[in-house]
Design an enzyme around this catalytic site. Structure first.
Site, PDB file in Angstrom:
ATOM      1  N   GLU A 101      33.051  34.529  38.109  1.00 49.11           N
ATOM      2  CA  GLU A 101      32.122  34.712  39.091  1.00 49.11           C
ATOM      3  C   GLU A 101      32.469  34.059  40.517  1.00 49.11           C
ATOM      4  O   GLU A 101      32.271  32.849  40.542  1.00 49.11           O
ATOM      5  CB  GLU A 101      30.587  34.658  38.585  1.00 49.11           C
ATOM      6  CG  GLU A 101      29.581  34.858  39.924  1.00 49.11           C
ATOM      7  CD  GLU A 101      28.203  34.462  39.355  1.00 49.11           C
ATOM      8  OE1 GLU A 101      27.562  34.028  40.489  1.00 49.11           O
ATOM      9  OE2 GLU A 101      27.926  34.407  38.164  1.00 49.11           O
ATOM     10  N   ARG A 156      30.045  32.405  49.006  1.00 46.09           N
ATOM     11  CA  ARG A 156      29.920  31.018  49.879  1.00 46.09           C
ATOM     12  C   ARG A 156      30.991  30.599  50.788  1.00 46.09           C
ATOM     13  O   ARG A 156      30.758  29.734  51.314  1.00 46.09           O
ATOM     14  CB  ARG A 156      29.286  29.917  48.790  1.00 46.09           C
ATOM     15  CG  ARG A 156      28.267  30.382  48.024  1.00 46.09           C
ATOM     16  CD  ARG A 156      27.831  29.182  47.249  1.00 46.09           C
ATOM     17  NE  ARG A 156      26.728  29.458  46.239  1.00 46.09           N
ATOM     18  CZ  ARG A 156      26.089  28.454  45.290  1.00 46.09           C
ATOM     19  NH1 ARG A 156      26.775  27.252  45.382  1.00 46.09           N
ATOM     20  NH2 ARG A 156      25.071  29.102  44.447  1.00 46.09           N
ATOM     21  N   LYS A 168      19.850  37.931  35.763  1.00 44.28           N
ATOM     22  CA  LYS A 168      20.180  36.493  35.838  1.00 44.28           C
ATOM     23  C   LYS A 168      18.873  35.405  35.844  1.00 44.28           C
ATOM     24  O   LYS A 168      18.146  35.602  36.735  1.00 44.28           O
ATOM     25  CB  LYS A 168      21.123  36.235  37.156  1.00 44.28           C
ATOM     26  CG  LYS A 168      21.612  34.676  37.470  1.00 44.28           C
ATOM     27  CD  LYS A 168      22.446  34.669  38.757  1.00 44.28           C
ATOM     28  CE  LYS A 168      22.740  33.308  39.162  1.00 44.28           C
ATOM     29  NZ  LYS A 168      23.624  33.360  40.092  1.00 44.28           N
TER      30      LYS A 168
END
Length: 320
Positions: free
Chosen positions: A41, A45, A129
């Site tokens: 994943e 960012r 999640k």
């Protein structure tokens, strides 16, 4: 969407990556694959995220590469065009979820409370999640919160590490856990890819928890099987227990009344998660004989043999 999540469930651990330099994407992907976790994943960012996804997806098409920390529909498009196979967001933004659902893009949004889960259900999602997992109350919180939603599954992320990964994955509604302990950003920037491979291997080893359960010895008759079992009882105090097809000496030795699989016998290897163990061994080229599969009362796989013998012994996995 279910196919991607099924594969992620078999892999068990999703490495969560923050990558600063595109040049590190290829060796990092190789390190993860070599370590046994063909999954990532890549978080949005950093400026390198989209290009890193593209490199990983192109160079290692067998990898399940997704995009994390996705906050806008533009980022969804950017990630999908780069080759991402799933989208992860830290929270549940109805606009982003609806956008992904309409485009048939797998999305796993972050949920930390029942209201979030109900929004996910409203959008037709079956997996979310749980984030930030440990800070939000950990496994106890998830168990309590998930109880009314028995069709929802979870991918906890945040505070997951080698010490608690098995405990999390042992909770049935959890399909996989996200974690970054094997892909620390400092290691990536220092180009310590060999170390990442070793930590990844250790993560898989910890998750699967392989351990020797017992050795099976083939004997030509019940009489001779009983003699061997009696010898083990006499020698080591392994209590003899007679079964239908074999005689156990303690829990360590199983003596077959008639020859079974393996020229000499068999070796039972217990594992925390038998279906995940099968997936990881199959990725290494090993083949299972599903005709030997045994299931428990709930229909869950309990044991299965590999097709090959090793040193004259058949090998079977056993669910702990």
């Amino acid at each position: 969407m279910s196919n991607i999540l099924d594969t992620i469930s078999k892999i068990g651990i999703v490495p969560v990556i923050a990558i600063d330099k595109v040049e590190d994407a290829k060796p990092l992907a190789k390190a993860l694959c070599d370590g046994g976790l063909p999954c990532a994943e890549v978080t949005f960012r950093t400026e390198a995220a989209a290009e890193a996804i593209k490199v990983m997806a192109t160079e290692f098409p067998e990898m399940v590469v997704g995009a994390g920390t996705v906050l806008t529909t533009d980022q969804v498009d950017e990630a999908w065009e780069a080759g991402a196979k799933f989208i992860v967001s830290p929270g549940l933004n109805p606009k982003i979820v609806k956008y992904c659902v309409e485009k048939n893009i797998p999305i796993v949004p972050g949920c930390a409370n029942p209201s979030d889960i109900e929004q996910a259900i409203e959008q037709g999602l079956k997996t979310v999640k749980f984030f930030p997992a440990e800070a939000a109350g950990g496994l106890n919180m998830l168990k309590a919160m998930s109880a009314p939603y028995n069709k929802m599954t979870f991918m906890p992320t945040g505070g997951i590490n080698a010490k608690n990964i098995v405990e999390y994955l042992s909770f049935a509604p959890i399909i996989a856990c996200g974690g970054s302990w094997m892909v620390d950003k400092a290691m990536i920037n220092a180009k310590e890819f060999d170390k990442i491979t070793e930590l990844t291997k250790e993560a898989v080893k910890t998750m699967l928890g392989f351990e020797m359960k017992h050795v099976g010895i083939n004997m030509p008759s019940e009489e001779e099987a009983d003699k061997v079992a009696s010898d083990f009882e006499s020698l080591f105090g392994f209590h003899k227990k007679v079964g239908n097809s074999s005689i156990f000496a303690g829990s360590e030795v199983e003596v077959m009344k008639t020859p079974y699989l393996g020229a000499n016998g068999h070796i039972a290897i217990a594992t925390n998660f038998i279906e995940r163990a099968m997936y990881h061994l199959e990725q290494k080229g090993y083949v299972f004989d599903m005709e030997t599969a045994k299931y428990d009362a709930k229909g869950k796989l309990a044991a299965v043999y590999l097709k090959d013998e090793f040193g004259g012994f058949a090998i079977h996995l056993l669910q702990k």
